[in-house]
Design an enzyme around this catalytic site. Structure first.
Site, PDB file in Angstrom:
ATOM      1  N   LYS A 194     -49.258  58.295 -33.071  1.00 48.52           N
ATOM      2  CA  LYS A 194     -50.064  58.307 -34.439  1.00 48.52           C
ATOM      3  C   LYS A 194     -49.777  58.683 -35.782  1.00 48.52           C
ATOM      4  O   LYS A 194     -48.960  59.473 -35.966  1.00 48.52           O
ATOM      5  CB  LYS A 194     -51.577  58.849 -33.868  1.00 48.52           C
ATOM      6  CG  LYS A 194     -51.981  57.934 -32.609  1.00 48.52           C
ATOM      7  CD  LYS A 194     -53.612  58.327 -32.340  1.00 48.52           C
ATOM      8  CE  LYS A 194     -54.112  57.470 -31.104  1.00 48.52           C
ATOM      9  NZ  LYS A 194     -55.364  57.957 -30.876  1.00 48.52           N
ATOM     10  N   TYR A 220     -57.547  47.923 -30.137  1.00 49.65           N
ATOM     11  CA  TYR A 220     -58.644  48.455 -29.994  1.00 49.65           C
ATOM     12  C   TYR A 220     -60.172  47.828 -29.566  1.00 49.65           C
ATOM     13  O   TYR A 220     -61.316  48.356 -29.948  1.00 49.65           O
ATOM     14  CB  TYR A 220     -59.014  49.505 -31.037  1.00 49.65           C
ATOM     15  CG  TYR A 220     -57.967  50.923 -30.894  1.00 49.65           C
ATOM     16  CD1 TYR A 220     -58.167  51.597 -29.829  1.00 49.65           C
ATOM     17  CD2 TYR A 220     -57.153  51.269 -31.757  1.00 49.65           C
ATOM     18  CE1 TYR A 220     -57.157  52.793 -29.480  1.00 49.65           C
ATOM     19  CE2 TYR A 220     -56.079  52.624 -31.953  1.00 49.65           C
ATOM     20  CZ  TYR A 220     -56.455  53.132 -30.804  1.00 49.65           C
ATOM     21  OH  TYR A 220     -55.616  54.110 -30.449  1.00 49.65           O
ATOM     22  N   ASN A 246     -55.748  62.607 -32.751  1.00 51.37           N
ATOM     23  CA  ASN A 246     -55.246  63.111 -31.721  1.00 51.37           C
ATOM     24  C   ASN A 246     -53.894  62.853 -31.119  1.00 51.37           C
ATOM     25  O   ASN A 246     -53.404  62.762 -30.003  1.00 51.37           O
ATOM     26  CB  ASN A 246     -56.192  62.824 -30.336  1.00 51.37           C
ATOM     27  CG  ASN A 246     -56.439  61.568 -30.460  1.00 51.37           C
ATOM     28  OD1 ASN A 246     -55.609  60.599 -30.664  1.00 51.37           O
ATOM     29  ND2 ASN A 246     -57.332  60.994 -29.345  1.00 51.37           N
ATOM     30  N   HIS A 248     -51.119  57.685 -28.516  1.00 55.04           N
ATOM     31  CA  HIS A 248     -52.137  56.729 -27.674  1.00 55.04           C
ATOM     32  C   HIS A 248     -51.089  56.543 -26.507  1.00 55.04           C
ATOM     33  O   HIS A 248     -49.858  56.284 -26.627  1.00 55.04           O
ATOM     34  CB  HIS A 248     -52.181  55.580 -28.355  1.00 55.04           C
ATOM     35  CG  HIS A 248     -52.632  54.388 -27.549  1.00 55.04           C
ATOM     36  ND1 HIS A 248     -53.980  54.104 -26.974  1.00 55.04           N
ATOM     37  CD2 HIS A 248     -51.682  53.627 -26.584  1.00 55.04           C
ATOM     38  CE1 HIS A 248     -54.007  53.006 -26.066  1.00 55.04           C
ATOM     39  NE2 HIS A 248     -52.724  52.656 -26.024  1.00 55.04           N
ATOM     40  N   GLU A 305     -51.069  45.953 -23.454  1.00 54.23           N
ATOM     41  CA  GLU A 305     -50.690  46.531 -24.744  1.00 54.23           C
ATOM     42  C   GLU A 305     -49.291  46.423 -25.077  1.00 54.23           C
ATOM     43  O   GLU A 305     -48.717  46.308 -26.179  1.00 54.23           O
ATOM     44  CB  GLU A 305     -51.181  48.189 -24.564  1.00 54.23           C
ATOM     45  CG  GLU A 305     -52.550  48.240 -24.529  1.00 54.23           C
ATOM     46  CD  GLU A 305     -53.180  49.618 -24.594  1.00 54.23           C
ATOM     47  OE1 GLU A 305     -52.087  50.644 -24.335  1.00 54.23           O
ATOM     48  OE2 GLU A 305     -54.227  49.674 -24.291  1.00 54.23           O
TER      49      GLU A 305
HETATM   50  P1  IDP Z   1     -57.832  57.680 -25.550  1.00 57.24           P
HETATM   51  O1  IDP Z   1     -57.135  57.442 -26.579  1.00 57.24           O
HETATM   52  O2  IDP Z   1     -57.731  58.981 -24.985  1.00 57.24           O
HETATM   53  O3  IDP Z   1     -57.923  56.394 -24.573  1.00 57.24           O
HETATM   54  P2  IDP Z   1     -60.400  56.447 -26.412  1.00 57.24           P
HETATM   55  O4  IDP Z   1     -61.790  56.557 -25.660  1.00 57.24           O
HETATM   56  O5  IDP Z   1     -59.854  55.112 -25.761  1.00 57.24           O
HETATM   57  O6  IDP Z   1     -59.472  57.559 -26.049  1.00 57.24           O
HETATM   58  O7  IDP Z   1     -60.544  56.157 -28.012  1.00 57.24           O
HETATM   59  C1  IDP Z   1     -59.436  55.587 -28.767  1.00 57.24           C
HETATM   60  C2  IDP Z   1     -59.139  56.678 -29.966  1.00 57.24           C
HETATM   61  O8  IDP Z   1     -60.525  56.632 -30.803  1.00 57.24           O
HETATM   62  C3  IDP Z   1     -59.122  58.048 -29.550  1.00 57.24           C
HETATM   63  O9  IDP Z   1     -57.714  58.288 -29.261  1.00 57.24           O
HETATM   64  C4  IDP Z   1     -59.432  58.719 -30.808  1.00 57.24           C
HETATM   65  O10 IDP Z   1     -58.315  58.492 -31.736  1.00 57.24           O
HETATM   66  C5  IDP Z   1     -60.433  57.846 -31.398  1.00 57.24           C
HETATM   67  N1  IDP Z   1     -61.842  58.237 -30.893  1.00 57.24           N
HETATM   68  C6  IDP Z   1     -62.545  58.122 -29.827  1.00 57.24           C
HETATM   69  N2  IDP Z   1     -63.624  58.589 -29.736  1.00 57.24           N
HETATM   70  C7  IDP Z   1     -63.910  59.276 -31.122  1.00 57.24           C
HETATM   71  C8  IDP Z   1     -65.237  59.812 -31.677  1.00 57.24           C
HETATM   72  O11 IDP Z   1     -66.186  59.966 -31.014  1.00 57.24           O
HETATM   73  N3  IDP Z   1     -64.733  60.152 -33.042  1.00 57.24           N
HETATM   74  C9  IDP Z   1     -63.585  59.969 -33.618  1.00 57.24           C
HETATM   75  N4  IDP Z   1     -62.562  59.137 -33.012  1.00 57.24           N
HETATM   76  C10 IDP Z   1     -62.872  58.692 -31.687  1.00 57.24           C
HETATM   77 MG    MG Z   2     -58.381  54.556 -24.635  1.00 57.07          MG
END
Ligand code: IDP
Ligand code: MG
Length: 160
Positions: free
Chosen positions: A11, A51, A114, A117, A128
């Site tokens: 990312k 997304y 984070n 992905h 994807e």
């Molecule tokens: P994942 O990446 O672990 O699969 P997802 O729930 O699919 O997590 O969310 C996609 C991405 O959206 C996350 O990796 C993170 O970067 C962002 N994200 C998810 N939830 C939040 C939040 O509550 N606040 C800010 N960013 C979030």
């Molecule tokens: Mg996800």
């Protein structure tokens, strides 16, 4: 024994912090191999498709802004059970919540920044990979040490 593929994205936060090499290296060290790789900037359209499941979430606009903000490296990585193993290696979604030893837990302390992905299921991985890569951008190859990375007999005995 079935090979799997997953889509990984280094990312923008990881790119800006110069962590791409270290992150990608972890998958190589674990025994997985790269069959697709590109440096790119994700467009609004691609972010929206990728997304789509989150489009009604409060963090969606910020997520799209983040993911389109600069370069990323998109990868297709292959190996037995790579979808699930990559998710384990990444750690929990919120980096501040992720266990030390995981990518997010070793490099991150944020919620949304984070670092990586990874597809969350075989179905997501298929969708994807097709979204990010044309078939001709994926290279079929087998690493020279494949026979010592995975024991095909064990895999055959334990796979569903
Ligand atoms: P994942 O990446 O672990 O699969 P997802 O729930 O699919 O997590 O969310 C996609 C991405 O959206 C996350 O990796 C993170 O970067 C962002 N994200 C998810 N939830 C939040 C939040 O509550 N606040 C800010 N960013 C979030
Ligand atoms: Mg996800």
């Amino acid at each position: 024994m079935s090979e799997e593929r997953t889509l990984l994205i280094v990312k923008p936060d990881a790119m800006q912090r110069g962590l791409a090499g270290q992150i990608i290296s972890r998958f190589e060290q674990r025994g997985f191999y790269i069959v697709g790789c590109k440096l790119m900037q994700i467009t609004q359209e691609l972010a929206a498709q990728h997304y789509g499941e989150h489009k009604d979430k409060p963090f969606y606009a910020g997520l799209v802004k983040f993911m389109t903000s600069g370069p990323v490296i998109a990868l297709v990585v292959e190996g037995p059970r790579v979808v699930e193993t990559a998710r384990t290696m990444m750690g929990k979604t919120f980096a501040y919540d992720a266990q030390p030893g995981t990518i997010r837990g070793d490099y991150g302390a944020s919620k949304g920044f984070n670092l990586i992905h990874g597809s969350d299921s075989s179905a997501s991985a298929k969708r994807e990979v097709e979204l990010f890569f044309k078939p001709e951008e994926i290279l079929e190859w087998t690493p020279a040490n494949r026979g010592w990375l995975f024991n095909d007999e064990d895999l055959g005995a334990t796979s569903e």
